[in-house]
Design an enzyme around this catalytic site. Structure first.
Site, short mmCIF file in Angstrom:
data_model
loop_
_atom_site.label_atom_id
_atom_site.label_comp_id
_atom_site.label_asym_id
_atom_site.label_seq_id
_atom_site.Cartn_x
_atom_site.Cartn_y
_atom_site.Cartn_z
N ARG A 38 0.83 -1.22 0.00
CA ARG A 38 0.00 0.00 0.00
C ARG A 38 0.85 1.26 0.00
O ARG A 38 0.57 2.21 0.72
CB ARG A 38 -0.92 -0.01 1.22
CG ARG A 38 -1.92 -1.14 1.18
CD ARG A 38 -2.87 -1.06 2.33
NE ARG A 38 -3.77 -2.20 2.33
CZ ARG A 38 -4.61 -2.46 3.28
NH1 ARG A 38 -4.70 -1.66 4.34
NH2 ARG A 38 -5.41 -3.51 3.22
N CYS A 39 1.87 1.26 -0.83
CA CYS A 39 2.83 2.35 -0.89
C CYS A 39 2.76 2.99 -2.27
O CYS A 39 2.40 2.32 -3.25
CB CYS A 39 4.24 1.77 -0.64
SG CYS A 39 5.60 2.93 -0.81
N GLY A 40 3.09 4.26 -2.36
CA GLY A 40 3.14 4.91 -3.67
C GLY A 40 4.14 4.26 -4.61
O GLY A 40 4.03 4.38 -5.82
N LEU A 41 5.11 3.54 -4.04
CA LEU A 41 6.12 2.85 -4.85
C LEU A 41 5.75 1.40 -5.18
O LEU A 41 6.50 0.72 -5.88
CB LEU A 41 7.48 2.89 -4.12
CG LEU A 41 8.04 4.28 -3.86
CD1 LEU A 41 9.31 4.20 -3.01
CD2 LEU A 41 8.30 5.03 -5.15
N THR A 42 4.60 0.94 -4.70
CA THR A 42 4.18 -0.45 -4.93
C THR A 42 4.22 -0.86 -6.40
O THR A 42 4.59 -2.00 -6.70
CB THR A 42 2.78 -0.69 -4.32
OG1 THR A 42 2.87 -0.46 -2.91
CG2 THR A 42 2.29 -2.11 -4.57
#
Length: 161
Positions: free
Chosen positions: A35-39
């Protein structure tokens, strides 16, 4: 045997994941989160894994929930998410702490005192490139995309390509 290859982790499936199985390979260790912007980096990590695995390369995903609670799921949920959304086939560990008093021995080796590239992990998707002998060859910041030319060049150099 190197300190890296001497470690045995637990896989997402709950089974032992001995790093000795990766001896002789170039490995990109990445702390990951769903659930990360970098996922979306999962997609490029999978492409790297597929592109270079026949040459002796593997990505090793290490889920971590220490950064804004961005990996809250169970190991089963993490595995399902990665397979369904990104087709991940590279090995992944059970969730680990990468910083703090409960820092896993893997991250003590990679980033702890006396490490080649010491210092706390700054965020999800920080990358460590491990050589065939288990030595740490490089550390790449979270925003460094898996297909970044500098990272790809380091992988190819480590593989002798």
């Amino acid at each position: 045997m190197s300190a890296f290859h001497a470690l045995t982790l637990t896989g997402l499936d709950g089974k032992p994941l001995p790093l000795s199985d990766l001896a002789g390979q170039v490995v990109l260790v990445v702390n990951v989160a769903s659930r990360c912007g970098l996922t979306p980096q999962y997609a490029a990590l999978q492409r790297l894994h597929e592109q270079y695995r026949e040459s002796g390369f593997s990505v090793l995903g290490v889920p971590c929930n220490q950064f804004a609670g961005q990996e809250p799921g169970s190991e089963t949920e993490i595995g399902d998410f990665c397979r369904l959304n990104y087709g991940v086939s590279f090995p992944m560990t059970a969730k680990l702490d990468v910083n703090g008093p409960q820092r896993h021995p893997l991250y003590q080796l990679l980033a702890g005192e006396g490490a080649e590239y010491p210092g706390d992990i700054s965020w999800n998707f920080e990358k460590f490139l491990i050589g065939p002998d288990g030595g740490v060859l490089g550390r790449f910041s979270p925003p460094t995309a898996p297909d970044d030319p500098a990272l790809v060049q380091a992988i190819e150099r480590a593989l002798g390509l």
